[in-house]
Structures are given as structure tokens and as C-alpha cells.
Design a protein around this motif. Structure first.
Motif, PDB file in Angstrom:
ATOM      1  N   PHE A   1     -61.901  28.939  10.720  1.00 15.25           N
ATOM      2  CA  PHE A   1     -60.818  28.009   9.997  1.00 15.25           C
ATOM      3  C   PHE A   1     -60.099  27.241  11.205  1.00 15.25           C
ATOM      4  N   VAL A   2     -59.807  25.881  10.988  1.00 15.57           N
ATOM      5  CA  VAL A   2     -59.195  25.152  11.811  1.00 15.57           C
ATOM      6  C   VAL A   2     -57.832  24.682  11.465  1.00 15.57           C
ATOM      7  N   VAL A   3     -56.765  24.775  12.206  1.00 18.54           N
ATOM      8  CA  VAL A   3     -55.343  24.290  11.675  1.00 18.54           C
ATOM      9  C   VAL A   3     -55.030  23.294  12.854  1.00 18.54           C
ATOM     10  N   ALA A   4     -54.751  22.010  12.314  1.00 17.85           N
ATOM     11  CA  ALA A   4     -54.162  21.177  13.120  1.00 17.85           C
ATOM     12  C   ALA A   4     -53.092  20.675  12.844  1.00 17.85           C
ATOM     13  N   VAL A   5     -51.902  20.964  13.769  1.00 19.44           N
ATOM     14  CA  VAL A   5     -50.552  20.565  13.605  1.00 19.44           C
ATOM     15  C   VAL A   5     -50.072  19.483  14.327  1.00 19.44           C
ATOM     16  N   ASP A   6     -49.419  18.561  14.039  1.00 20.24           N
ATOM     17  CA  ASP A   6     -48.921  17.247  14.665  1.00 20.24           C
ATOM     18  C   ASP A   6     -47.544  17.812  15.456  1.00 20.24           C
ATOM     19  N   LEU A   7     -47.455  17.605  16.662  1.00 18.70           N
ATOM     20  CA  LEU A   7     -46.281  17.931  17.503  1.00 18.70           C
ATOM     21  C   LEU A   7     -46.057  16.962  18.551  1.00 18.70           C
ATOM     22  N   PRO A   8     -46.088  15.597  18.154  1.00 20.39           N
ATOM     23  CA  PRO A   8     -45.844  14.607  19.272  1.00 20.39           C
ATOM     24  C   PRO A   8     -44.548  15.007  19.809  1.00 20.39           C
ATOM     25  N   GLY A   9     -44.552  14.591  21.125  1.00 24.23           N
ATOM     26  CA  GLY A   9     -43.255  14.536  22.051  1.00 24.23           C
ATOM     27  C   GLY A   9     -42.787  16.142  22.255  1.00 24.23           C
ATOM     28  N   VAL A  10     -43.429  16.914  21.990  1.00 23.50           N
ATOM     29  CA  VAL A  10     -43.180  18.430  22.201  1.00 23.50           C
ATOM     30  C   VAL A  10     -43.915  19.027  23.760  1.00 23.50           C
ATOM     31  N   ASP A  11     -42.835  19.476  24.351  1.00 29.36           N
ATOM     32  CA  ASP A  11     -43.035  20.111  25.566  1.00 29.36           C
ATOM     33  C   ASP A  11     -43.911  21.235  25.394  1.00 29.36           C
ATOM     34  N   PRO A  12     -45.357  21.258  25.889  1.00 27.44           N
ATOM     35  CA  PRO A  12     -46.352  22.328  25.635  1.00 27.44           C
ATOM     36  C   PRO A  12     -45.758  23.676  25.744  1.00 27.44           C
TER      37      PRO A  12
END
Length: 156
Positions: A39-50
Motif C-alpha cells: 500500500f502506498v500513502v502520499a501526503v502533501d506536506l509542502p513547506g514542512v521541515d523534514p
């Protein structure tokens, strides 16, 4: 005089988004799909510090947390403020058919991608059929339902 357009649907979406979400709980847009044995989950987290990304699994619940900080000074006067800041969180309930100890995570170009393998015991497999009894072979030239035993017979 400035010309302005009014879009009632956009305005309603803005109002409902504020009510449903609130400033302290921004939405994490997500895609979830199965690709073969994972299963693949892709979550948008633009501008987030890794370094602010935190992922944990407790029992069958996977929790994703991340923080986006504002880079705007407190004295700034906002004209439009549509990019939420603060702590983001999303929880997923995992089924028993996945391997939680083998989950992998990658953050690239503002997208967090989790790969969740299907557990070995949940994968489809073939079951070998064995036959308990005497081994028998078909006699050449005989009718298909006539068989001869390949074991020795008592001659006595």
C-alpha cells in the motif's frame, strides 16, 4: 473603484473549511492506493521541515505529525492568509493484513510517501495437494479407469 468578483461557492467553501478545520488542525491531503504487494500513502506536506515529521504506529493506528512554521514577522499585515501553519496530524487505522514492522517513509519535494507492505500471511498462495494412499500408475494400453498397483503383491 476596484472591480471584484464574487464566487458564492468559493466563499462557502472558505467558511465551511474554517468551521470544520479550524486554525489549529489543518487538513493533510492524502492519496492511498495499493500497488501489487504494498500500500502506498502520499501526503502533501509542502513547506514542512523534514525534522518535524513524526510517524508512529501504536497497535493498528498509524499517526503522522508534522509542523509548518510561519516565516512572516508578527508586525506584517496580512492581505491573504491561505497557507495554514502549525501542527498537522493525520491518523490511519491499519488492517491486520499489513506488515507494520516493515513500513518505509520518504519525504521528497513536499510529499511524504509511506510504503506499507502486505504481510506474508495475507498474500494469496497455492496449496500443494498430496495423496495419502498407494502409489498407482496407469498401465499402457489399458482403459483410463483401469490401474495397476506399483507395489509388490504377496505371492503365497
Amino acid at each position: 473603484m476596484e472591480a471584484r468578483t464574487f464566487d458564492p461557492f468559493r466563499e462557502m467553501d472558505r467558511i465551511l473549511g474554517t468551521v470544520n478545520r479550524g486554525p489549529s488542525s489543518p487538513v493533510l491531503p492524502m492519496d492511498l492506493y495499493r500497488d501489487g504487494d504494498r500500500f502506498v500513502v502520499a501526503v502533501d506536506l509542502p513547506g514542512v521541515d523534514p525534522s518535524s515529521i513524526d510517524i508512529d504506529v501504536e497497535e493498528r493506528t498509524l499517526t503522522i505529525r508534522a509542523e509548518r512554521r510561519s516565516s512572516v514577522s508578527e508586525d506584517a499585515q496580512w492581505l491573504t492568509h491561505e497557507r495554514p501553519v502549525g501542527t498537522f496530524a493525520r491518523q490511519l487505522t491499519l488492517g491486520y493484513g499489513v506488515s507494520t514492522e516493515r513500513i518505509e517513509a520518504d519525504y521528497s519535494d513536499g510529499v511524504l510517501t509511506l510504503t506499507i507492505p502486505v504481510a506474508e500471511e495475507a498474500k494469496p498462495r497455492k496449496i500443494q495437494v498430496s495423496h495419502a494412499g498407494k502409489e498407482q500408475a496407469i498401465t499402457p494400453g489399458a482403459a483410463p479407469d483401469v490401474v495397476e498397483s506399483t507395489t509388490e503383491k504377496d505371492q503365497g
